[in-house]
Motif scaffolding. Structure first.
Motif, mmCIF file in Angstrom:
data_model
loop_
_atom_site.group_PDB
_atom_site.id
_atom_site.type_symbol
_atom_site.label_atom_id
_atom_site.label_comp_id
_atom_site.label_asym_id
_atom_site.label_seq_id
_atom_site.Cartn_x
_atom_site.Cartn_y
_atom_site.Cartn_z
ATOM 1 N N PRO A 1 28.122 35.291 26.403
ATOM 2 C CA PRO A 1 29.000 33.996 25.885
ATOM 3 C C PRO A 1 29.985 33.582 26.819
ATOM 4 C CG PRO A 1 28.709 35.690 23.971
ATOM 5 C CD PRO A 1 28.289 36.349 25.188
ATOM 6 N N SER A 2 30.337 32.379 26.901
ATOM 7 C CA SER A 2 31.294 31.724 27.937
ATOM 8 C C SER A 2 32.520 32.586 28.093
ATOM 9 C CB SER A 2 31.210 30.282 27.943
ATOM 10 O OG SER A 2 31.966 30.115 26.770
ATOM 11 N N LYS A 3 33.052 32.956 26.743
ATOM 12 C CA LYS A 3 34.516 33.804 26.676
ATOM 13 C C LYS A 3 34.380 35.111 27.351
ATOM 14 C CE LYS A 3 36.510 31.217 22.995
ATOM 15 N NZ LYS A 3 37.072 31.351 21.572
ATOM 16 N N VAL A 4 33.189 35.590 27.063
ATOM 17 C CA VAL A 4 32.965 36.959 27.777
ATOM 18 C C VAL A 4 32.961 36.858 29.007
ATOM 19 C CG1 VAL A 4 31.473 39.051 27.731
ATOM 20 C CG2 VAL A 4 32.156 37.921 25.670
ATOM 21 N N VAL A 5 32.359 35.896 29.844
ATOM 22 C CA VAL A 5 32.256 35.671 31.338
ATOM 23 C C VAL A 5 33.431 35.510 31.939
ATOM 24 C CG1 VAL A 5 31.273 34.149 33.140
ATOM 25 C CG2 VAL A 5 29.823 34.796 31.212
ATOM 26 N N GLU A 6 34.393 34.637 31.021
ATOM 27 C CA GLU A 6 35.600 34.394 31.591
ATOM 28 C C GLU A 6 36.480 35.575 31.741
ATOM 29 O OE1 GLU A 6 37.402 31.305 29.316
ATOM 30 O OE2 GLU A 6 35.675 29.821 29.767
ATOM 31 N N ALA A 7 36.625 36.528 30.474
ATOM 32 C CA ALA A 7 37.351 37.588 30.782
ATOM 33 C C ALA A 7 36.870 38.581 31.670
ATOM 34 C CB ALA A 7 37.398 38.056 29.187
ATOM 35 N N LEU A 8 35.591 38.942 31.686
ATOM 36 C CA LEU A 8 35.077 39.764 32.918
ATOM 37 C C LEU A 8 35.541 39.046 34.223
ATOM 38 C CD1 LEU A 8 31.635 40.768 31.013
ATOM 39 C CD2 LEU A 8 33.557 42.349 31.383
ATOM 40 N N LYS A 9 35.206 38.079 34.602
ATOM 41 C CA LYS A 9 35.695 37.548 35.855
ATOM 42 C C LYS A 9 37.265 37.718 36.051
ATOM 43 C CE LYS A 9 32.257 33.751 36.618
ATOM 44 N NZ LYS A 9 31.949 32.338 36.644
ATOM 45 N N GLU A 10 37.867 37.632 35.095
ATOM 46 C CA GLU A 10 39.281 37.810 35.172
ATOM 47 C C GLU A 10 39.643 39.181 35.601
ATOM 48 O OE1 GLU A 10 42.210 36.776 32.433
ATOM 49 O OE2 GLU A 10 41.961 34.569 32.657
ATOM 50 N N MET A 11 38.998 40.321 35.043
ATOM 51 C CA MET A 11 39.321 41.753 35.140
ATOM 52 C C MET A 11 38.737 42.155 36.554
ATOM 53 S SD MET A 11 38.058 44.367 32.456
ATOM 54 C CE MET A 11 38.443 43.744 31.166
ATOM 55 N N ALA A 12 37.375 41.428 37.036
ATOM 56 C CA ALA A 12 36.965 41.635 38.199
ATOM 57 C C ALA A 12 37.770 41.435 39.391
ATOM 58 C CB ALA A 12 35.577 40.965 38.208
ATOM 59 N N GLN A 13 38.939 40.310 39.245
ATOM 60 C CA GLN A 13 39.697 40.097 40.242
ATOM 61 C C GLN A 13 40.822 41.145 40.488
ATOM 62 O OE1 GLN A 13 40.711 35.866 40.578
ATOM 63 N NE2 GLN A 13 39.358 35.542 38.843
ATOM 64 N N GLY A 14 40.820 41.991 39.482
ATOM 65 C CA GLY A 14 41.833 43.244 39.597
ATOM 66 C C GLY A 14 43.179 42.886 38.806
ATOM 67 N N PRO A 15 43.995 44.060 38.774
ATOM 68 C CA PRO A 15 45.071 43.953 37.704
ATOM 69 C C PRO A 15 45.980 42.952 38.073
ATOM 70 C CG PRO A 15 45.167 46.006 39.055
ATOM 71 C CD PRO A 15 43.794 45.291 39.365
ATOM 72 N N ASP A 16 46.179 42.626 39.171
ATOM 73 C CA ASP A 16 47.073 41.424 39.509
ATOM 74 C C ASP A 16 47.166 40.120 38.955
ATOM 75 O OD1 ASP A 16 48.559 43.205 41.104
ATOM 76 O OD2 ASP A 16 47.825 42.821 42.892
ATOM 77 N N HIS A 17 45.361 39.973 38.770
ATOM 78 C CA HIS A 17 45.077 38.620 38.079
ATOM 79 C C HIS A 17 44.940 38.985 36.765
ATOM 80 C CE1 HIS A 17 43.159 34.873 38.352
ATOM 81 N NE2 HIS A 17 42.618 35.310 37.453
ATOM 82 N N SER A 18 44.264 40.070 36.204
ATOM 83 C CA SER A 18 43.877 40.304 34.704
ATOM 84 C C SER A 18 45.180 40.866 33.798
ATOM 85 C CB SER A 18 42.674 40.851 34.700
ATOM 86 O OG SER A 18 43.075 42.356 35.071
ATOM 87 N N ARG A 19 45.937 41.364 34.777
ATOM 88 C CA ARG A 19 47.242 42.260 33.916
ATOM 89 C C ARG A 19 46.474 43.436 33.207
ATOM 90 N NH1 ARG A 19 50.506 40.263 37.274
ATOM 91 N NH2 ARG A 19 50.702 37.727 37.171
ATOM 92 N N VAL A 20 45.370 43.884 33.453
ATOM 93 C CA VAL A 20 44.695 45.221 32.856
ATOM 94 C C VAL A 20 45.291 46.245 33.788
ATOM 95 C CG1 VAL A 20 42.985 46.291 31.989
ATOM 96 C CG2 VAL A 20 43.076 43.712 31.490
ATOM 97 N N ASN A 21 46.427 46.729 33.314
ATOM 98 C CA ASN A 21 46.855 47.940 34.467
ATOM 99 C C ASN A 21 47.311 49.063 33.573
ATOM 100 O OD1 ASN A 21 49.233 46.964 33.064
ATOM 101 N ND2 ASN A 21 50.152 46.252 34.868
ATOM 102 N N SER A 22 46.880 49.188 32.448
ATOM 103 C CA SER A 22 47.025 50.523 31.561
ATOM 104 C C SER A 22 46.059 50.654 30.426
ATOM 105 C CB SER A 22 48.486 50.340 30.916
ATOM 106 O OG SER A 22 48.406 49.373 29.705
ATOM 107 N N GLY A 23 46.128 51.720 29.956
ATOM 108 C CA GLY A 23 45.021 52.127 28.791
ATOM 109 C C GLY A 23 45.347 51.256 27.629
ATOM 110 N N GLU A 24 46.614 51.225 27.310
ATOM 111 C CA GLU A 24 47.031 50.224 26.295
ATOM 112 C C GLU A 24 46.468 48.600 26.472
ATOM 113 O OE1 GLU A 24 51.126 48.961 23.804
ATOM 114 O OE2 GLU A 24 51.148 50.170 25.533
ATOM 115 N N VAL A 25 46.619 48.080 27.642
ATOM 116 C CA VAL A 25 46.138 46.710 27.651
ATOM 117 C C VAL A 25 44.676 46.594 27.864
ATOM 118 C CG1 VAL A 25 46.282 44.869 29.384
ATOM 119 C CG2 VAL A 25 48.308 46.218 28.992
ATOM 120 N N LEU A 26 44.256 47.794 28.176
ATOM 121 C CA LEU A 26 42.716 47.897 28.615
ATOM 122 C C LEU A 26 42.228 47.822 27.193
ATOM 123 C CD1 LEU A 26 39.769 48.552 29.819
ATOM 124 C CD2 LEU A 26 40.542 50.741 29.806
ATOM 125 N N PHE A 27 42.695 48.586 26.224
ATOM 126 C CA PHE A 27 41.944 48.369 24.784
ATOM 127 C C PHE A 27 42.268 46.982 24.233
ATOM 128 C CE2 PHE A 27 41.879 48.713 20.281
ATOM 129 C CZ PHE A 27 40.565 49.608 20.094
#
Length: 553
Positions: free
Chosen positions: A26-52
């Motif tokens: 689904p398009s929303k999944v693609v958007e979320a994965l693309k953000e994460m693929a650019q690294g934590p500076d872009h996705s803000r996924v930089n901890s286990g709490e945010v990862l969940f």
């Protein structure tokens, strides 16, 4: 694509969608994965709490409404924010997680490529090897690339597999939420170290993706008689067997997975393959699934095993070293797997999962359950293509086997056997065509002989089986399956300190499979009826010695 029967059988258990010839996110999944693929500076996924939180949002985009395990969020936070070092966390969120997101983005394309090429592997034999539900009593095989397995395990890490219908179809857990939840709910070092194995696997494949293949096969001993395959044997089959017992080598030290004889390695399995690997379990099977994480992929599409079934997996790479067992289990660093590849691109690591009776108590000595355990091991150890040829030779010698040739005057089966190629067996497809299936389990280019068996205290320990009886049962099954030897790892338990002496004595007297089976049945009858409380070995040697002495007088 959507018309493929193999894909149809598994689609409800996959997170991707299908439209016409394409699989997609689904398009929303693609958007979320693309953000994460650019690294934590872009996705803000930089901890286990945010990862969940990212996992939860991605699941919502897939309309996965079934709740994850309680404390799963706390488990992800505990592991990635407290238990690993800051350097390890920086590597995980800065390098590994973006690479996993990229791998997930490729999943639809990897699946499409898989299905396009799956028919080529055994297509000339009329067999399909595409990813599909390998249901109960459906013998078959699935070939997966290590890259596709990596993407599937990334789905499990992100808890993206639909779970609503898995229990009803006897499928084990596949998402990793329980694995993380149990870390927090009842912390233990062994649980932390299981996760370290998984994380190390992801680090490895993200730095250098392996290019081999892994095959998963459901093996079935048919309940009905078949002219070309041996069926589920009755007690009379074992009692009358004239096959010789194979060589037996006892190792009080060492581990099954470290054997260097290219043997078939036994997984002391739960009927749900993987057992407690993704929960709290940390015994022989669960440890194997941690150090060879590609085995976990089979949990996606392999329902529980029946009494006449086993599962053989060839090609799973080992990524981790370890030490300890159960509560003392610890991740001990990287493992460089040096095993060679076969002609199908699989590492020559053969693992067979067979599930023993759980907590059998005294009933394990009843004939019904002796037969069940022996047939279970036999199902795991037999290579039907080789066995048919071997038994065909015995037919020529006049040693008739009723399960292979139901009618002594019917020569149809015999003619089929005589027409078989040296490395294949003739079977009939669903379309009624007669084809030859190669002996895939042994395509290592090292000759036509079957590999031996590497095993140990199957069904003992937590499962409560009699170690002496289980050793004999596996010896009978391996010998009847024409395996050349058993490498038996006792792990130093006291009950088997005389195993080498017993097996060598039996071999020196040239007993057949039938001889040993009949002796085991007699002992078990006496044990069940309270006429002896001795172990099998202590019971066996005095009775045999007295018999020999009486013959010499």
């Amino acid at each position: 694509m959507e018309s493929r029967e193999d894909l149809k059988s598994i689609l409800a258990y996959l997170p991707v969608l299908v439209r016409s010839k394409n699989l997609f996110w689904p398009s929303k999944v693609v958007e979320a994965l693309k953000e994460m693929a650019q690294g934590p500076d872009h996705s803000r996924v930089n901890s286990g709490e945010v990862l969940f939180v990212a996992i939860r949002d991605t699941r919502s985009s897939l309309s996965l409404l079934q709740p994850l395990a309680p404390f799963a969020s706390e488990g992800y936070a505990l592991f990635f924010d407290e238990l690993i070092s800051r350097a390890e966390a920086a590597e995980w969120f800065g390098e590994v997680l973006p690479a996993l997101a990229n791998l997930l983005l490729q999943l639809p394309a990897l699946l499409e490529s898989h299905y396009q090429n799956a028919d080529d592997i055994l297509g000339k034999y009329g067999f399909k090897t595409g990813l599909h539900l390998l249901g109960s009593q459906e013998g078959g095989m699935v070939f997966l690339s290590q890259e596709l397995i990596g993407a599937l395990l990334a789905c499990a890490f992100f808890c993206l597999f639909p779970a609503s219908n898995r229990g009803a179809n006897h499928l084990p857990t596949i998402n990793f939420d329980e694995l993380f939840a149990s870390l927090y709910e009842g912390y233990s070092q062994k649980q932390e170290n299981k996760l370290k194995c998984i994380v190390h696997y992801f680090k490895r494949i993200c730095s250098c993706m392996p290019v081999g293949f892994v095959s998963f096969e459901r093996k079935v001993l048919p309940q009905d008689r078949h002219p070309l395959f041996t069926s589920y044997p009755e007690a009379d089959f074992w009692s009358k067997s004239v096959l010789p017992l194979c060589a037996f080598e006892v190792h009080s030290l060492g581990f099954i997975e470290d054997q260097s004889a290219n043997a078939l390695e036994v997984d002391f399995a739960n009927k749900y393959i993987g057992g407690g690997a993704l929960h709290r379990g940390c015994l022989q099977e669960e440890i194997r699934f941690m150090i060879n994480p590609e085995l976990i992929a089979g949990m996606l599409f392999l329902p529980s095993m029946a009494d006449n079934e086993a599962i053989e997996i060839v090609g799973a790479e080992r990524f981790c070293d370890y030490k300890g067992y159960a509560l003392s289990f610890r991740f001990a660093g990287d493992h460089a797997d040096k095993r060679h590849f076969d002609s199908f691109g699989r590492r020559i690591t053969r693992i067979v999962a067979i599930d023993a009776l759980c907590s059998p108590g005294m009933k394990q000595y009843a004939l019904k359950y002796l037969l069940r355990e022996t047939n279970k091991a036999f199902c795991g150890f037999i290579d039907q293509s080789k066995y048919c040829q071997y038994k065909g030779l015995f037919q020529v010698k006049g040693l008739h086997e009723a399960h292979l040739y139901p009618d002594e005057n019917d020569h149809t089966s015999r003619n089929h056997l005589e027409l078989n190629e040296a490395s294949s067996t003739t079977v009939e497809t669903n379309q009624g065509a007669s084809v030859s299936l190669p002996a895939l389990g042994n395509s290592d280019g090292e000759g036509k002989d079957l590999p031996g068996i590497a095993t140990g205290n199957w069904g003992c320990g937590a499962f409560g089986g009699d170690p002496e009886l289980k050793a004999i049962i596996q010896w009978l099954a391996a010998s009847q399956a024409s395996r050349p030897f058993i490498l038996y790892y006792t792990f130093g338990i006291d009950a088997l300190q005389n195993l080498d002496q017993i097996t060598q004595w039996i071999l020196s007297h040239e007993w057949t499979v039938g001889d040993l089976w009949n002796m085991m049945v007699e002992y078990s009858s006496q044990r069940l009826n309270g006429r002896t409380d001795l172990g099998f070995f202590a019971w066996l040697l005095p009775s045999l010695t007295s018999h020999e002495l009486s013959n010499t007088n």
